[in-house]
Design a protein around this motif. Structure first.
Motif, mmCIF file in Angstrom:
data_model
loop_
_atom_site.group_PDB
_atom_site.id
_atom_site.type_symbol
_atom_site.label_atom_id
_atom_site.label_comp_id
_atom_site.label_asym_id
_atom_site.label_seq_id
_atom_site.Cartn_x
_atom_site.Cartn_y
_atom_site.Cartn_z
ATOM 1 N N ARG A 66 0.832 -1.211 0.000
ATOM 2 C CA ARG A 66 0.000 0.000 0.000
ATOM 3 C C ARG A 66 0.864 1.258 0.000
ATOM 4 N N LYS A 67 1.952 1.230 0.805
ATOM 5 C CA LYS A 67 2.834 2.391 0.854
ATOM 6 C C LYS A 67 3.513 2.607 -0.489
ATOM 7 N N ALA A 68 3.941 1.534 -1.138
ATOM 8 C CA ALA A 68 4.567 1.650 -2.457
ATOM 9 C C ALA A 68 3.580 2.207 -3.473
ATOM 10 N N ALA A 69 2.339 1.772 -3.393
ATOM 11 C CA ALA A 69 1.321 2.287 -4.308
ATOM 12 C C ALA A 69 1.073 3.773 -4.053
ATOM 13 N N GLU A 70 1.048 4.182 -2.783
ATOM 14 C CA GLU A 70 0.855 5.594 -2.463
ATOM 15 C C GLU A 70 1.991 6.442 -3.017
ATOM 16 N N VAL A 71 3.229 5.970 -2.840
ATOM 17 C CA VAL A 71 4.385 6.707 -3.350
ATOM 18 C C VAL A 71 4.297 6.827 -4.873
ATOM 19 N N GLY A 72 3.920 5.748 -5.530
ATOM 20 C CA GLY A 72 3.766 5.792 -6.980
ATOM 21 C C GLY A 72 2.703 6.780 -7.422
ATOM 22 N N LEU A 73 1.592 6.811 -6.706
ATOM 23 C CA LEU A 73 0.537 7.771 -7.041
ATOM 24 C C LEU A 73 0.995 9.199 -6.805
ATOM 25 N N GLN A 74 1.709 9.435 -5.717
ATOM 26 C CA GLN A 74 2.204 10.782 -5.442
ATOM 27 C C GLN A 74 3.181 11.233 -6.521
ATOM 28 N N LYS A 75 4.063 10.335 -6.958
ATOM 29 C CA LYS A 75 5.003 10.682 -8.020
ATOM 30 C C LYS A 75 4.271 10.980 -9.321
ATOM 31 N N ALA A 76 3.253 10.195 -9.631
ATOM 32 C CA ALA A 76 2.482 10.426 -10.852
ATOM 33 C C ALA A 76 1.749 11.762 -10.786
ATOM 34 N N GLU A 77 1.169 12.062 -9.628
ATOM 35 C CA GLU A 77 0.454 13.339 -9.477
ATOM 36 C C GLU A 77 1.409 14.518 -9.581
ATOM 37 N N SER A 78 2.580 14.405 -8.975
ATOM 38 C CA SER A 78 3.545 15.508 -9.059
ATOM 39 C C SER A 78 4.054 15.679 -10.483
#
Length: 85
Positions: A66-78
């Motif tokens: 879940r944490k890895a998915a969150e980091v990936g989403l944050q990177k995509a959003e940025s």
């Protein structure tokens, strides 16, 4: 994970296991008319499949996943916000 979420996971797990075993066990003790046997087996299979998808969703992902998915989403959003003019 919140305390409410943990109890929900345990409750769903118990309900699915007990319900599936009760449905399959009932087939040994309750006589089902020949014409209704196949539709009943299909219905039980569908319900057990729904339950297994809920259990897979609740127990299938780890905290690290879940944490890895969150980091990936944050990177995509940025990346998207930086690309906008």
């Amino acid at each position: 994970m919140t305390e409410e979420r943990v109890w929900f996971r345990y409750l769903i797990g118990v309900v699915v296991i007990v319900g599936g075993l009760a449905a399959l066990g009932g087939l040994y003790f309750i006589e089902v008319p020949a014409g209704n046997r196949e539709p009943l087996l299909i219905a039980i299979g569908i319900v057990i499949g729904w339950g297994s998808s809920v259990v897979g969703h609740e127990f299938g992902s780890s905290v690290a996943g879940r944490k890895a998915a969150e980091v990936g989403l944050q990177k995509a959003e940025s990346a998207v916000t930086e690309a906008k003019p």
